[in-house]
Write a protein that holds these residues in place. Sequence first.
Motif, PDB file in Angstrom:
ATOM      1  N   VAL A  50       0.859  -1.178   0.000  1.00 16.52           N
ATOM      2  CA  VAL A  50       0.000   0.000   0.000  1.00 16.52           C
ATOM      3  C   VAL A  50       0.900   1.233   0.000  1.00 16.52           C
ATOM      4  O   VAL A  50       1.823   1.323   0.822  1.00 16.52           O
ATOM      5  CB  VAL A  50      -0.927   0.029   1.234  1.00 16.52           C
ATOM      6  CG1 VAL A  50      -1.787   1.287   1.237  1.00 16.52           C
ATOM      7  CG2 VAL A  50      -1.810  -1.206   1.263  1.00 16.52           C
ATOM      8  N   ASN A  51       0.640   2.171  -0.884  1.00 16.40           N
ATOM      9  CA  ASN A  51       1.494   3.368  -0.983  1.00 16.40           C
ATOM     10  C   ASN A  51       2.967   2.992  -1.095  1.00 16.40           C
ATOM     11  O   ASN A  51       3.840   3.617  -0.491  1.00 16.40           O
ATOM     12  CB  ASN A  51       1.290   4.290   0.219  1.00 16.40           C
ATOM     13  CG  ASN A  51      -0.099   4.903   0.253  1.00 16.40           C
ATOM     14  OD1 ASN A  51      -0.822   4.870  -0.740  1.00 16.40           O
ATOM     15  ND2 ASN A  51      -0.471   5.459   1.386  1.00 16.40           N
ATOM     16  N   SER A  52       3.238   1.932  -1.851  1.00 19.57           N
ATOM     17  CA  SER A  52       4.601   1.432  -2.123  1.00 19.57           C
ATOM     18  C   SER A  52       5.283   0.841  -0.899  1.00 19.57           C
ATOM     19  O   SER A  52       6.482   0.555  -0.936  1.00 19.57           O
ATOM     20  CB  SER A  52       5.486   2.548  -2.710  1.00 19.57           C
ATOM     21  OG  SER A  52       4.924   3.040  -3.915  1.00 19.57           O
ATOM     22  N   THR A  53       4.548   0.654   0.204  1.00 18.54           N
ATOM     23  CA  THR A  53       5.088  -0.011   1.396  1.00 18.54           C
ATOM     24  C   THR A  53       4.589  -1.448   1.426  1.00 18.54           C
ATOM     25  O   THR A  53       3.370  -1.683   1.421  1.00 18.54           O
ATOM     26  CB  THR A  53       4.649   0.716   2.679  1.00 18.54           C
ATOM     27  OG1 THR A  53       5.154   2.050   2.672  1.00 18.54           O
ATOM     28  CG2 THR A  53       5.160  -0.011   3.915  1.00 18.54           C
ATOM     29  N   THR A  54       5.508  -2.403   1.447  1.00 22.99           N
ATOM     30  CA  THR A  54       5.146  -3.817   1.474  1.00 22.99           C
ATOM     31  C   THR A  54       5.222  -4.346   2.895  1.00 22.99           C
ATOM     32  O   THR A  54       6.225  -4.152   3.592  1.00 22.99           O
ATOM     33  CB  THR A  54       6.068  -4.639   0.549  1.00 22.99           C
ATOM     34  OG1 THR A  54       5.937  -4.154  -0.796  1.00 22.99           O
ATOM     35  CG2 THR A  54       5.682  -6.112   0.585  1.00 22.99           C
ATOM     36  N   LEU A  55       4.167  -5.016   3.329  1.00 24.44           N
ATOM     37  CA  LEU A  55       4.048  -5.515   4.698  1.00 24.44           C
ATOM     38  C   LEU A  55       3.710  -6.995   4.703  1.00 24.44           C
ATOM     39  O   LEU A  55       2.971  -7.484   3.842  1.00 24.44           O
ATOM     40  CB  LEU A  55       2.943  -4.748   5.435  1.00 24.44           C
ATOM     41  CG  LEU A  55       3.111  -3.232   5.532  1.00 24.44           C
ATOM     42  CD1 LEU A  55       1.798  -2.576   5.962  1.00 24.44           C
ATOM     43  CD2 LEU A  55       4.225  -2.879   6.505  1.00 24.44           C
ATOM     44  N   ASP A  56       4.235  -7.692   5.700  1.00 23.73           N
ATOM     45  CA  ASP A  56       3.873  -9.086   5.918  1.00 23.73           C
ATOM     46  C   ASP A  56       2.481  -9.143   6.547  1.00 23.73           C
ATOM     47  O   ASP A  56       2.172  -8.374   7.453  1.00 23.73           O
ATOM     48  CB  ASP A  56       4.885  -9.755   6.849  1.00 23.73           C
ATOM     49  CG  ASP A  56       4.611 -11.239   7.024  1.00 23.73           C
ATOM     50  OD1 ASP A  56       3.738 -11.574   7.852  1.00 23.73           O
ATOM     51  OD2 ASP A  56       5.260 -12.045   6.353  1.00 23.73           O
ATOM     52  N   THR A  57       1.628 -10.030   6.055  1.00 25.35           N
ATOM     53  CA  THR A  57       0.242 -10.105   6.534  1.00 25.35           C
ATOM     54  C   THR A  57      -0.063 -11.386   7.303  1.00 25.35           C
ATOM     55  O   THR A  57      -1.216 -11.695   7.573  1.00 25.35           O
ATOM     56  CB  THR A  57      -0.736  -9.991   5.354  1.00 25.35           C
ATOM     57  OG1 THR A  57      -0.501 -11.077   4.442  1.00 25.35           O
ATOM     58  CG2 THR A  57      -0.562  -8.672   4.615  1.00 25.35           C
ATOM     59  N   SER A  58       0.982 -12.133   7.671  1.00 20.89           N
ATOM     60  CA  SER A  58       0.772 -13.450   8.284  1.00 20.89           C
ATOM     61  C   SER A  58      -0.092 -13.383   9.535  1.00 20.89           C
ATOM     62  O   SER A  58      -0.877 -14.298   9.813  1.00 20.89           O
ATOM     63  CB  SER A  58       2.121 -14.083   8.626  1.00 20.89           C
ATOM     64  OG  SER A  58       2.922 -14.222   7.477  1.00 20.89           O
ATOM     65  N   SER A  59       0.053 -12.292  10.315  1.00 18.89           N
ATOM     66  CA  SER A  59      -0.693 -12.190  11.579  1.00 18.89           C
ATOM     67  C   SER A  59      -1.733 -11.069  11.545  1.00 18.89           C
ATOM     68  O   SER A  59      -2.247 -10.673  12.594  1.00 18.89           O
ATOM     69  CB  SER A  59       0.286 -11.946  12.732  1.00 18.89           C
ATOM     70  OG  SER A  59       1.254 -12.976  12.816  1.00 18.89           O
ATOM     71  N   ALA A  60      -2.046 -10.570  10.375  1.00 15.17           N
ATOM     72  CA  ALA A  60      -2.950  -9.418  10.273  1.00 15.17           C
ATOM     73  C   ALA A  60      -4.411  -9.816  10.460  1.00 15.17           C
ATOM     74  O   ALA A  60      -4.848 -10.863   9.971  1.00 15.17           O
ATOM     75  CB  ALA A  60      -2.778  -8.732   8.929  1.00 15.17           C
ATOM     76  N   GLN A  61      -5.135  -8.965  11.175  1.00 10.67           N
ATOM     77  CA  GLN A  61      -6.583  -9.106  11.273  1.00 10.67           C
ATOM     78  C   GLN A  61      -7.209  -8.330  10.124  1.00 10.67           C
ATOM     79  O   GLN A  61      -6.942  -7.145   9.947  1.00 10.67           O
ATOM     80  CB  GLN A  61      -7.097  -8.561  12.607  1.00 10.67           C
ATOM     81  CG  GLN A  61      -8.612  -8.635  12.765  1.00 10.67           C
ATOM     82  CD  GLN A  61      -9.067  -8.053  14.087  1.00 10.67           C
ATOM     83  OE1 GLN A  61      -8.261  -7.690  14.938  1.00 10.67           O
ATOM     84  NE2 GLN A  61     -10.379  -7.949  14.260  1.00 10.67           N
ATOM     85  N   VAL A  62      -8.039  -8.990   9.334  1.00  8.39           N
ATOM     86  CA  VAL A  62      -8.629  -8.371   8.146  1.00  8.39           C
ATOM     87  C   VAL A  62     -10.117  -8.145   8.375  1.00  8.39           C
ATOM     88  O   VAL A  62     -10.845  -9.037   8.818  1.00  8.39           O
ATOM     89  CB  VAL A  62      -8.420  -9.252   6.897  1.00  8.39           C
ATOM     90  CG1 VAL A  62      -9.067  -8.614   5.668  1.00  8.39           C
ATOM     91  CG2 VAL A  62      -6.932  -9.491   6.651  1.00  8.39           C
ATOM     92  N   THR A  63     -10.565  -6.925   8.082  1.00  8.87           N
ATOM     93  CA  THR A  63     -11.977  -6.580   8.191  1.00  8.87           C
ATOM     94  C   THR A  63     -12.448  -6.070   6.838  1.00  8.87           C
ATOM     95  O   THR A  63     -11.813  -5.206   6.236  1.00  8.87           O
ATOM     96  CB  THR A  63     -12.208  -5.491   9.253  1.00  8.87           C
ATOM     97  OG1 THR A  63     -11.670  -5.924  10.506  1.00  8.87           O
ATOM     98  CG2 THR A  63     -13.686  -5.201   9.428  1.00  8.87           C
TER      99      THR A  63
END
Length: 307
Positions: A50-63
């Motif tokens: 998002v906005n050229s920032t890459t993040l690991d989503t392994s533990s992300a809570q998605v809504t």
Amino acid sequence: MKMLTWLSMVLMVLFMAACSSGGDPTGSTAKANKTLRGVVNKVSSNSITVNSTTLDTSSAQVTVNGSEGNITDINPGQVVNVTADMDDDGTGDAIAIEFDNDLQGLVLAISVDGTSLNVMGQTVTKDDTTRIQGEIKLDSSVEVSGYTTADGSIAASYIEVKDDTEIEVTGYVKMLTVNDDGSGSFMLGLLTVNFSAETLGDLSLAENDYVEVQSDVSSVTSTDPSAPAMDANSIELEDEDHGMGGEVDEDTDISGVISSVAGDGASFVLEGLTVFITETTEIYAGLKIDMNVGVEVHGTFDTDGVI
């Protein structure tokens, strides 16, 4: 009007949330040290950009639209809010990812050149950068994500044709009328929203309130593009800042379309947040701060009145 060029402002740009709780005035460290709002560039089973920032989503809570979701429910082109823990090297882990559409409803009119849609009385613009899922036709039900411009139209970054009857319209209450029995009506763009006393409940509705109205196709009483109307199933007050109010000194990246500019040019409103321009603000490419200009801002949240 769809934005043509995206430019950036960086360094010490200070935010004041339009509906902020103010945060902790002591400047204590937030649990999530960065917030982002912007278009999803890429997404996979274990990462999001998002906005050229890459993040690991392994533990992300998605809504997704207020309900628990999965990273597979997130699509490129959608505008999302992300809270993240960042490392000094620029890598990080997404803690929470939230997608909430800006509009869902019937397509009532399509411009001759195909660049503009009337969706339940709301103007939606699209261009070659808009991600489109499905074939858009008159009377199609579509879900729209994007940025609100100065005139209240939505510059769409994502449009998906949906196979359901749900309608969601968000905007500022105009021409509010309340009858003696508690029923009434108001306008959202060209759309007339009718409500009963039971639907309104304990909500004290006022002119210029920012609301989300939910309904369904069976409650639409007019599909005239110039004067659509529907009966509301529910009405809720919404945050103008899209839930982006952050903690004091928390870093943030946010992209959007400038909706208003202060008379002295010292601040502007972006996605419901007031952005202050200071002597330390670096503005790239000689960007002129003006309404309907698309920008990406990097900065920190501050408290009310501290610039």
